[in-house]
Write an enzyme that holds these catalytic residues in place. Structure first.
Site, PDB file in Angstrom:
ATOM      1  CB  CYS A 130    -103.125 -91.292 -92.250  1.00 56.57           C
ATOM      2  SG  CYS A 130    -103.182 -90.755 -93.969  1.00 56.57           S
ATOM      3  CG  HIS A 243     -99.341 -87.861 -92.891  1.00 59.62           C
ATOM      4  ND1 HIS A 243     -98.457 -88.333 -93.831  1.00 59.62           N
ATOM      5  CD2 HIS A 243    -100.550 -88.405 -93.207  1.00 59.62           C
ATOM      6  CE1 HIS A 243     -99.100 -89.130 -94.678  1.00 59.62           C
ATOM      7  NE2 HIS A 243    -100.355 -89.198 -94.320  1.00 59.62           N
TER       8      HIS A 243
END
Ligand code: A2P
Length: 348
Positions: A130, A243
């Site tokens: 990710c 994130h």
């Protein structure tokens, strides 16, 4: 392929698997049928797919016959065990775990960055980590324009990156702390609520974590350029979704922040959200649920020649995992690559 494919989501009960089903439905992925698989624990459970409810089936080695594409998000060991059986049955695997990412037989693909790598797939395609995905979507246009020599990245990663259990751990610990109870650490080695852990995945011989080395090695593989040097520090923060990354790049030729903003505002999958005077910069709390990688705080690194700093945010469950995997499946369809050329490659 001339007909619409049958698609399976493996790990359909997990945080990423559920999102994959949502995205397949929302993007009207042209599947004739969608099947949901998980472990024996979940067999018979119902999970939503649009207005329908799918009955979860137990994943077994022989379930892949007649399935054209299987999108896996069920962890590395499940993928290592079952993906070869899928490929052997002629089913193309798009795998979200780290199991196949550095395997030379498997392309590692971000559709906005290196879709051409799909052309040589042999049945298993890997979805990058990710944190790598959101970084390379933003950095590839800069690399193409002025050649990146070195990347220094620090991440601030949400608990959903650990799956459903990470989300539940943060929720439970916050509730416990507000109710005067001592929170238990079941998932992370220390309390994640109101804390930051500079530790994602296991520590390696070189004292980096596996997550940090994933960012290093995957970036080089996706850029197909070993001359790019990468160093990473990855931290888990008490954020549910999204994130964030502080990224510093040193380039061969100079690019000004203004040039970078113009270039990135024209780049696929990137949204420039950068106006410091009006407090405009990307935030995980603002961009979770969205598809793009958001970049802001673009400024010159005045301590080096040809340096830029920036702040990149993306929804780790969507662009960092489920969406990227579905986009790979879409690209396979567009390029007419839903086939396994040699079914024996992964079965020894
Ligand atoms: P299950 O819910 O039956 O355990 P997350 O990353 O959010 O924890 O999700 C992991 C996903 O992977 C879940 O859907 C989980 O199913 C699935 N899974 C884990 N182990 C296996 C296995 N051995 N076979 C099939 N699916 C598995």
């Amino acid at each position: 392929m001339s007909r619409e494919p049958t698609v399976a989501v493996v790990g359909a009960t997990g945080a990423v698997g559920r999102e994959m089903l949502k995205i397949l439905h929302a993007r009207e992925f042209p599947a004739v049928r969608v099947l949901a698989f998980a472990s024996a624990r979940s067999a018979g459970c119902k999970i939503p797919f649009g207005d329908e409810m799918l009955t979860v089936e137990e994943l077994k080695e022989d379930v892949f016959e007649g399935i054209d594409i299987a999108i896996f998000s069920a962890g590395g060991s499940t993928s290592l065990k079952f993906s070869p059986h899928a490929a052997n049955a002629g089913c193309v695997v798009v795998d979200n775990s780290s199991a196949w990412r550095m395997d030379d037989r498997c392309p590692l693909v971000v559709p906005e960055v290196n879709p051409e790598h799909l052309e040589k797939h042999q049945g298993i395609i890997a979805n990058p980590n990710c944190s790598t995905i959101q970084m390379v979507v933003v950095l590839k246009p800069i690399h193409d324009a002025v050649r990146i020599r070195r990347i220094v990245v620090s991440t601030y990663q949400a608990v959903s990156g650990t799956g459903q259990k990470g989300i539940e751990e943060l929720e439970r610990q916050v509730r416990d702390l507000f109710n005067g109870r001592e929170p238990e650490n079941k998932v992370y080695p220390f309390r994640i609520a109101f804390n930051i852990l500079p530790h994602i995945d296991v520590f390696l011989e070189n004292d980096y974590t596996k997550e940090e080395m994933k960012m290093v090695n995957e970036t080089v593989k996706i850029f197909d350029d070993p001359s790019v040097k990468v160093t990473a520090t990855c931290a888990r923060v008490p954020v549910f979704y999204g994130h964030s990354e502080s990224v510093n790049v040193q380039t061969e030729k100079k690019m000004t922040p203004k040039e970078a903003r113009i270039l990135l505002s024209r780049s696929l999958g990137v949204v420039v959200y950068d106006n410091p005077r009006n407090n405009m910069y990307p935030l995980p709390g603002m961009h979770a649920g969205e598809d793009s990688a958001f970049v802001g705080r673009i400024r010159e690194d005045e301590s080096i020649e040809n340096g830029l700093n920036m702040w990149i945010v993306a929804d780790n469950v969507r662009k960092g995992a489920a969406l990227n995997a579905v986009q790979i499946a879409e690209e396979l369809l567009t390029r007419d690559l839903v086939r396994v050329p040699d079914k024996t490659v992964f079965i020894q």
